[in-house]
Design a protein around this motif. Structure first.
Motif, PDB file in Angstrom:
ATOM      1  N   ALA A  90      35.575  36.301  24.937  1.00 53.66           N
ATOM      2  CA  ALA A  90      34.964  36.874  23.740  1.00 53.66           C
ATOM      3  C   ALA A  90      34.211  38.154  24.084  1.00 53.66           C
ATOM      4  O   ALA A  90      34.317  39.174  23.378  1.00 53.66           O
ATOM      5  N   LYS A  91      33.481  38.125  25.173  1.00 58.20           N
ATOM      6  CA  LYS A  91      32.739  39.321  25.602  1.00 58.20           C
ATOM      7  C   LYS A  91      33.698  40.413  26.073  1.00 58.20           C
ATOM      8  O   LYS A  91      33.507  41.608  25.793  1.00 58.20           O
ATOM      9  N   ARG A  92      34.740  40.009  26.761  1.00 64.85           N
ATOM     10  CA  ARG A  92      35.666  40.998  27.312  1.00 64.85           C
ATOM     11  C   ARG A  92      36.548  41.605  26.222  1.00 64.85           C
ATOM     12  O   ARG A  92      36.865  42.794  26.267  1.00 64.85           O
ATOM     13  N   CYS A  93      36.942  40.794  25.264  1.00 59.44           N
ATOM     14  CA  CYS A  93      37.710  41.336  24.145  1.00 59.44           C
ATOM     15  C   CYS A  93      36.878  42.335  23.342  1.00 59.44           C
ATOM     16  O   CYS A  93      37.403  43.341  22.852  1.00 59.44           O
ATOM     17  N   ALA A  94      35.592  42.063  23.190  1.00 58.93           N
ATOM     18  CA  ALA A  94      34.719  43.005  22.494  1.00 58.93           C
ATOM     19  C   ALA A  94      34.687  44.335  23.234  1.00 58.93           C
ATOM     20  O   ALA A  94      34.737  45.412  22.620  1.00 58.93           O
ATOM     21  N   THR A 137      45.208  38.443  39.145  1.00 59.68           N
ATOM     22  CA  THR A 137      44.087  37.632  38.651  1.00 59.68           C
ATOM     23  C   THR A 137      44.051  37.657  37.126  1.00 59.68           C
ATOM     24  O   THR A 137      44.093  38.730  36.531  1.00 59.68           O
ATOM     25  N   PRO A 138      43.977  36.484  36.487  1.00 53.31           N
ATOM     26  CA  PRO A 138      43.853  36.467  35.024  1.00 53.31           C
ATOM     27  C   PRO A 138      42.620  37.236  34.566  1.00 53.31           C
ATOM     28  O   PRO A 138      41.589  37.258  35.257  1.00 53.31           O
ATOM     29  N   SER A 146      36.132  39.595  38.396  1.00 48.95           N
ATOM     30  CA  SER A 146      34.685  39.778  38.507  1.00 48.95           C
ATOM     31  C   SER A 146      34.236  40.766  37.441  1.00 48.95           C
ATOM     32  O   SER A 146      35.041  41.544  36.903  1.00 48.95           O
ATOM     33  N   ASP A 147      32.940  40.745  37.131  1.00 45.29           N
ATOM     34  CA  ASP A 147      32.431  41.683  36.138  1.00 45.29           C
ATOM     35  C   ASP A 147      32.702  43.126  36.557  1.00 45.29           C
ATOM     36  O   ASP A 147      33.064  43.963  35.720  1.00 45.29           O
ATOM     37  N   PHE A 157      36.428  43.843  36.062  1.00 50.13           N
ATOM     38  CA  PHE A 157      36.757  43.976  34.643  1.00 50.13           C
ATOM     39  C   PHE A 157      36.229  45.286  34.076  1.00 50.13           C
ATOM     40  O   PHE A 157      36.932  45.973  33.316  1.00 50.13           O
ATOM     41  N   ASP A 158      35.000  45.649  34.412  1.00 44.90           N
ATOM     42  CA  ASP A 158      34.430  46.903  33.899  1.00 44.90           C
ATOM     43  C   ASP A 158      35.294  48.089  34.295  1.00 44.90           C
ATOM     44  O   ASP A 158      35.473  49.037  33.512  1.00 44.90           O
ATOM     45  N   GLU A 159      35.855  48.055  35.496  1.00 43.98           N
ATOM     46  CA  GLU A 159      36.724  49.135  35.951  1.00 43.98           C
ATOM     47  C   GLU A 159      38.020  49.162  35.156  1.00 43.98           C
ATOM     48  O   GLU A 159      38.526  50.224  34.785  1.00 43.98           O
ATOM     49  N   VAL A 160      38.566  47.973  34.872  1.00 42.81           N
ATOM     50  CA  VAL A 160      39.778  47.895  34.044  1.00 42.81           C
ATOM     51  C   VAL A 160      39.512  48.503  32.668  1.00 42.81           C
ATOM     52  O   VAL A 160      40.284  49.337  32.173  1.00 42.81           O
TER      53      VAL A 160
END
Length: 286
Positions: free
Chosen positions: A96-100, A43-44, A49-50, A53-56
């Protein structure tokens, strides 16, 4: 090897394996502290999912692996210039939020494959879209890195320079992939020279032609003049990351998105070859 003291190396993680665990393990074996993210579990990054992503982000922080760049789908080979621009704006806002959260500012983009437009209109639409994307990126503290791949400015150094100059934003710079020219019909070494002032990130791959087929190889074993390109970059003062994109197994643009069971082993083999080539190229005139 002491290479990590002088150079920063990374790999596009999903070329080692689908899972984050495999991607981390490959970098652990190489002794590298940076990774480039594209897909996790197929998955890109922007589509996780939030919770996922938070786990990553938490896992990478826990193991001390820093994200040097995020490879987005923005303007890529699957999004022609006639496609819905809203998809790219939404993805950039999400990234933008994820890169931060990942403490990274680089986002890989392309410049839209054509879909029936003449070259003048195609180029005008590409520059308009990239200008709007760069404005959003700058406001978010990001830098978009245009790759010499699919799109209007992907295979012509003068179009790439025109894109950079007309968008005229510190939030748009270049990612130079040394190995893309074989598939897209140009000489990487000849393209690189005019673009050196704007190159902020590098992908290392190599390839050769077998009839009409592109065969990807270890760096230095193809026809992409990888050593010559590395020396040119070093002579120009490049100090950024050298990210490997082997394409030995995983090629998303061809629908090949899964590494084999020995993906980590092959990834590590490629990484060692890249280290030797890059370190061996320092201080040698072009």
């Amino acid at each position: 090897m002491s290479a990590d003291r002088a150079f920063t190396f990374a790999g596009i993680g999903d070329e080692a394996g689908r899972s984050l665990a495999e991607q981390i393990e490959a970098h652990r074996q190489l002794g590298w502290s940076t990774i480039e993210l594209r897909n996790v579990d197929g998955t890109p990054l922007a589509e996780l999912s939030d919770t996922a992503f938070d786990e990553v982000a938490a896992t990478l922080d826990r193991v001390g692996l820093r994200v040097v760049c995020v490879d987005s789908q923005i303007a890529n080979w699957a999004r022609p210039i006639t496609g819905d621009f809203a998809l790219d704006l939404i993805e950039l806002d999400r990234l933008a939020k994820r890169c931060a959260a990942l403490d990274t500012r680089y986002v890989r983009v392309m410049s839209y494959p054509n879909d029936g437009m003449d070259d003048v209109e195609w180029g005008a639409q590409v520059r308009l879209r990239l200008r709007m994307l760069a404005e959003r990126a700058e406001a978010a503290g990001l830098v978009l890195l245009h790759e010499n791949c699919a799109g209007w400015a992907g295979t012509d150094p003068y179009k790439a320079r025109r894109l950079i100059e007309e968008v005229d934003s510190p939030a748009l710079r270049l990612l130079f992939d040394i190995g893309n020219g074989v598939a897209y019909g140009y000489e990487a070494y000849e393209m690189l020279g005019p673009l050196l002032p704007w190159v902020e990130h590098v992908h290392v791959k190599d390839a050769r032609k077998d009839g009409d087929e592109v065969v990807y190889t270890l760096p230095g074993e193809g026809i992409c003049r990888v050593s010559d390109c590395v020396r040119m970059l070093l002579d120009a003062g490049y100090t950024g990351t050298w990210t490997m994109e082997p394409h030995l197994q995983v090629r998303p643009h061809e629908g090949r998105s899964d590494a084999s069971p020995d993906g980590v082993t092959r990834f590590v083999e490629y990484g060692r070859a890249m280290e030797r080539l890059v370190v061996g190229s320092q201080g040698v005139p072009c």
